[in-house]
Design a protein around this motif. Structure first.
Motif, PDB file in Angstrom:
ATOM      1  N   ASN A 163      21.536  26.433  24.448  1.00 20.86           N
ATOM      2  CA  ASN A 163      20.268  25.814  24.064  1.00 20.86           C
ATOM      3  C   ASN A 163      19.880  24.832  25.170  1.00 20.86           C
ATOM      4  O   ASN A 163      20.431  23.729  25.260  1.00 20.86           O
ATOM      5  CB  ASN A 163      20.417  25.097  22.726  1.00 20.86           C
ATOM      6  CG  ASN A 163      19.102  24.473  22.272  1.00 20.86           C
ATOM      7  OD1 ASN A 163      18.068  24.580  22.937  1.00 20.86           O
ATOM      8  ND2 ASN A 163      19.148  23.809  21.122  1.00 20.86           N
TER       9      ASN A 163
ATOM     10  N   PRO B 149      15.585  25.360  18.936  1.00 17.31           N
ATOM     11  CA  PRO B 149      16.485  25.834  20.006  1.00 17.31           C
ATOM     12  C   PRO B 149      15.747  26.751  20.993  1.00 17.31           C
ATOM     13  O   PRO B 149      14.914  27.571  20.607  1.00 17.31           O
ATOM     14  CB  PRO B 149      17.571  26.606  19.246  1.00 17.31           C
ATOM     15  CG  PRO B 149      17.495  26.115  17.843  1.00 17.31           C
ATOM     16  CD  PRO B 149      16.062  25.750  17.591  1.00 17.31           C
TER      17      PRO B 149
ATOM     18  N   GLU C  43      20.501  28.083  14.941  1.00 19.39           N
ATOM     19  CA  GLU C  43      20.969  27.111  15.920  1.00 19.39           C
ATOM     20  C   GLU C  43      22.486  27.029  15.929  1.00 19.39           C
ATOM     21  O   GLU C  43      23.092  26.660  16.934  1.00 19.39           O
ATOM     22  CB  GLU C  43      20.357  25.743  15.618  1.00 19.39           C
ATOM     23  CG  GLU C  43      20.652  24.720  16.703  1.00 19.39           C
ATOM     24  CD  GLU C  43      19.906  23.430  16.460  1.00 19.39           C
ATOM     25  OE1 GLU C  43      20.055  22.514  17.273  1.00 19.39           O
ATOM     26  OE2 GLU C  43      19.170  23.361  15.452  1.00 19.39           O
TER      27      GLU C  43
END
Length: 496
Positions: free
Chosen positions: A333, A365, A491
């Motif tokens: 990320n 993200p 995420e």
């Protein structure tokens, strides 16, 4: 047109063209030899000369029929003369004898020894061949009959086929010669044309090979053909281009190697000279106090660290240049990664007087495939490059993240001295320094941005820079975006 098709067409032409030409020549020869020799009436299915022989035999049979049924009419000299004129075009003649005395002889026999023919005919019952008076005429047949007064009459029918056969021999001889000449000329011309179309490009390839052997690789090979030889020429041209590029790259590598050795020698000599000077100062007793000795030791440590850093960068760049450095890519990320990196960077002692700003890290993200260690090296090299050229009291570095349709762009902008326009195309070259004089104060190796370029390209990205003298420099790099990461990705599955 392929060579195979061309050869097939030439083979067909070698058959069709001679046949057509021979037919035209044969028609011409027939017209020349036979066109005016005989009447033009022609019965279907028979050759002209055979029709003429049949016509002559019919006239002979008509005279014999007249002798058998109305022999007295043979005494009509006008009738005999008319019959003789009809026989003459067909090579025929006849003799009419009564009791051995000649009553009539064809006009064509005016110079002949008639008694000799008649005596020879009497010696045999069915004579076929008779002494010639023109070297080739012979008696076709004899016919005995009786006149009204019971006197014995004899008809001698003679045929002269010499002109017919001599014409035939000449005709067929010319036909054979014409056929051989047509075959020879046609095959010779077609063979020459086909071989020329093949040999000429082969000769061009031979010349090109000779040029390459002599080291002249600048001359292109262009055959301009669409057949197998054209494909061979294209492959040859591709080989020439690759060989030319290979030699050019080899020369560039050799030149780069020389520059590399020179640069390494220079960059290593500078800290070694400093270390040597410090050691000599200690040995000579110049550092006669503890503070002075500590000062020289710190200088030795600094120069050693500089050498270590230079050697480390040289090793890293050489491994990158040889494609021997593995990349361990994983989803990262980039927003969270940059946020953490900026926070850690603010704690560095050397960054205490630098204002660090970050933008574009808000939101969900944003994943890229990256090697975390090498990505950190990219960012640090870019920061080091910015710090070397800071010339303002208020130092500022901005870190920005932007998202496009298929990539993420990271920009590190500073407010330093900037880079001259003529230096911009070279800032990512190894050992290039926009301001060489700064090397003595900054300790730069000239490999920082070259390593950045190699590492970013190893990630499948690209790198570029924008700069304005006096305002600062923006160094940007892009990384391929992992699809479906913003707004819909989990995420938890993306490393920060």
């Amino acid at each position: 047109m392929s060579i195979k098709t061309r050869l097939w067409l030439s083979y067909i032409a070698m058959i069709v063209v001679p046949v057509v030409c021979f037919g035209l020549v044969a028609s011409t020869l027939v017209a020349v030899f036979w066109g005016e020799s005989f009447p033009r009436e022609k019965a279907p299915g028979k050759p002209l000369f055979r029709q003429n022989m049949d016509r002559r035999d019919e006239l002979f049979a008509g005279v014999a029929f007249l002798a058998q049924h109305d022999a007295e009419r043979l005494l009509d000299n006008e009738l005999l003369t008319e019959t003789d004129e009809q026989l003459r075009p067909f090579g025929g003649a006849f003799i009419l004898a009564k009791e051995g005395a000649v009553l009539f002889a064809s006009s064509s026999l005016a110079q002949a020894d008639l008694p000799k023919y008649m005596q020879s005919a009497a010696a045999e019952e069915r004579p076929r061949q008779w002494p010639p008076w023109e070297s080739s005429r012979h008696v076709a047949r004899t016919y005995a009959f009786s006149f009204a007064d019971k006197s014995q009459g004899t008809l001698y029918f003679l045929a002269d086929d010499s002109s017919l056969f001599s014409s035939g021999i000449s005709f067929f001889a010319l036909m054979i010669v014409s056929f051989l000449v047509i075959i020879g000329l046609t095959n010779g011309i077609l063979t020459y044309l086909v071989s020329k179309s093949i040999i000429r490009p082969l000769y061009a390839l031979k010349q090109a090979a000779h040029e390459i052997k002599e080291g002249h690789l600048e001359r292109p090979v262009q055959l301009g053909r669409k057949d197998e030889l054209g494909e061979l020429g294209e492959a040859f041209e591709e080989m020439r281009v690759r060989l030319y590029d290979s030699i050019r790259m080899q020369l560039q590598y050799e030149e780069s190697r020389k520059e590399l050795i020179a640069s390494i020698s220079h960059d290593l000599k500078t800290p070694i000279t400093g270390i040597k000077a410090c050691v000599e100062a200690v040995l000579d007793g110049i550092a006669d106090t503890q503070p002075k000795r500590e000062k020289y030791m710190r200088m030795i440590a600094s120069k050693s660290a500089q050498m270590d850093r230079l050697i480390d960068e040289l090793l890293l760049y050489s491994r990158l240049d040889l494609n021997r450095l593995p990349f361990h890519l994983e989803p990262v990320n980039i927003r969270a990664y940059l946020t953490d990196w900026v926070q850690a960077l603010r704690l560095e002692p050397g960054m205490s007087d630098v204002r660090l700003n970050v933008a574009g890290t808000e939101g969900g993200p944003l994943a890229v495939m990256a090697d975390r260690e090498k990505l950190h090296r990219v960012l640090m090299n870019m920061i080091d490059n910015s710090m070397k050229y800071m010339d303002k009291p208020l130092k500022q570095i901005d870190v920005r993240v932007e998202r496009t349709a298929d990539e993420v762009i990271v920009t590190i902008a500073d407010n330093g001295a900037g880079i001259a326009e003529e230096a911009m195309p070279h800032i990512f070259d190894r050992f290039y320094r926009a301001d060489p004089a700064r090397n003595t104060t900054t300790g730069g190796s000239g490999l920082g941005l070259a390593i950045v370029k190699q590492l970013v390209e190893g990630h499948g990205g690209r790198v570029w820079a924008r700069s304005e003298v006096g305002s600062g420099t923006d160094i940007c790099f892009s990384l391929p975006l992992q699809k479906g990461t913003e707004g819909g990705a989990d995420e938890a599955h993306i490393d920060r």
